[in-house]
Design an enzyme around this catalytic site. Sequence first.
Site, short mmCIF file in Angstrom:
data_model
loop_
_atom_site.label_atom_id
_atom_site.label_comp_id
_atom_site.label_asym_id
_atom_site.label_seq_id
_atom_site.Cartn_x
_atom_site.Cartn_y
_atom_site.Cartn_z
N HIS A 52 3.91 -4.33 9.24
CA HIS A 52 3.78 -4.21 10.69
C HIS A 52 2.45 -4.74 11.20
CE1 HIS A 52 7.05 -1.59 9.63
NE2 HIS A 52 6.24 -0.74 9.01
N ASN A 101 8.23 -5.26 -0.87
CA ASN A 101 8.12 -4.17 0.08
C ASN A 101 6.65 -4.13 0.49
OD1 ASN A 101 7.89 -1.86 1.56
ND2 ASN A 101 9.03 -0.56 0.13
N PRO A 104 0.80 -1.23 0.00
CA PRO A 104 0.00 0.00 0.00
C PRO A 104 0.83 1.28 0.00
CG PRO A 104 -0.12 -1.11 2.13
CD PRO A 104 0.53 -2.06 1.17
N ASN A 105 0.33 2.23 -0.75
CA ASN A 105 0.86 3.60 -0.83
C ASN A 105 2.15 3.72 -1.63
OD1 ASN A 105 -1.25 4.76 0.83
ND2 ASN A 105 -0.31 3.64 2.51
N SER A 148 13.10 3.12 3.47
CA SER A 148 13.59 3.90 4.61
C SER A 148 14.19 2.97 5.67
CB SER A 148 12.43 4.69 5.23
OG SER A 148 11.47 3.81 5.80
N ARG A 175 7.09 0.91 13.63
CA ARG A 175 7.71 0.39 12.40
C ARG A 175 8.86 -0.57 12.70
NH1 ARG A 175 5.37 3.70 8.42
NH2 ARG A 175 4.94 5.78 9.25
N TYR A 218 11.19 8.95 1.39
CA TYR A 218 11.21 7.88 0.38
C TYR A 218 11.91 8.28 -0.92
CZ TYR A 218 7.83 5.81 3.58
OH TYR A 218 7.22 5.28 4.70
N HIS A 229 12.78 -2.43 2.57
CA HIS A 229 12.20 -1.15 3.00
C HIS A 229 13.10 -0.02 2.52
CE1 HIS A 229 9.21 -3.21 5.28
NE2 HIS A 229 10.16 -3.99 5.77
N ARG A 236 12.85 5.11 12.76
CA ARG A 236 11.56 5.81 12.71
C ARG A 236 10.69 5.41 13.90
NH1 ARG A 236 9.18 5.19 6.89
NH2 ARG A 236 7.83 6.85 7.71
N ARG A 285 5.25 11.00 -2.46
CA ARG A 285 4.90 10.70 -1.07
C ARG A 285 6.10 10.95 -0.18
NH1 ARG A 285 4.72 4.59 1.31
NH2 ARG A 285 3.90 5.11 3.34
N ALA A 333 3.03 -0.70 4.90
CA ALA A 333 2.57 -0.78 6.29
C ALA A 333 2.05 -2.17 6.68
CB ALA A 333 1.49 0.27 6.53
N GLU A 392 12.82 -9.13 1.87
CA GLU A 392 12.01 -8.00 2.38
C GLU A 392 12.81 -6.71 2.21
OE1 GLU A 392 11.16 -8.46 6.56
OE2 GLU A 392 10.25 -6.45 6.73
#
Length: 150
Positions: free
Chosen positions: A85, A79, A15-16, A107, A116, A28, A105, A112, A23, A82, A103
Amino acid sequence: MSENTPARILVLNGPNLNLLGTREPEIYGHETLKDVEELCRAAAAQAGYEIEFLQSNHEGVLIDAIHAARGQVAGIVVNPGAFTHTSIALADAISGVQLPVIEVHISNVHRREAFRHHSYISPVAASIIVGAGVNGYVLGVQQLIHLASR
Ligand code: DQA
């Protein structure tokens, strides 16, 4: 590449991540998802692999794509956004298909918010790449090719 391993890699984005480039660019970066796709295709092509590239904002679509990947790809670079998590279902899908999963990410999630820091995906991932920006996807593709060639 082992004899029966398909020369194809699934790159999945959750998502996103369709908003990449616009964004929170301070977190990112400015590259778009299209840029990420091109980076992945170039990295894969160097070793004679093809990329299947999919982004979805829907957990079930990601799960269906993981199920459909069984026997069709050498592994998955994911990736999960969210869902990393929150999603036991995504972790179960990965365990269920027994494909190597990297996996990624963009960032450094550990720098953070505390929410996360936990990943449901990490225990079922072969490798984890965090905080390398979009180059993490390239590293992920290279790592899968490395695993597939053992
Ligand atoms: C992310 C980190 C997640 O915490 C976040 O929800 C994302 C992107 C990353 O690539 O850094 O959507 O997976």
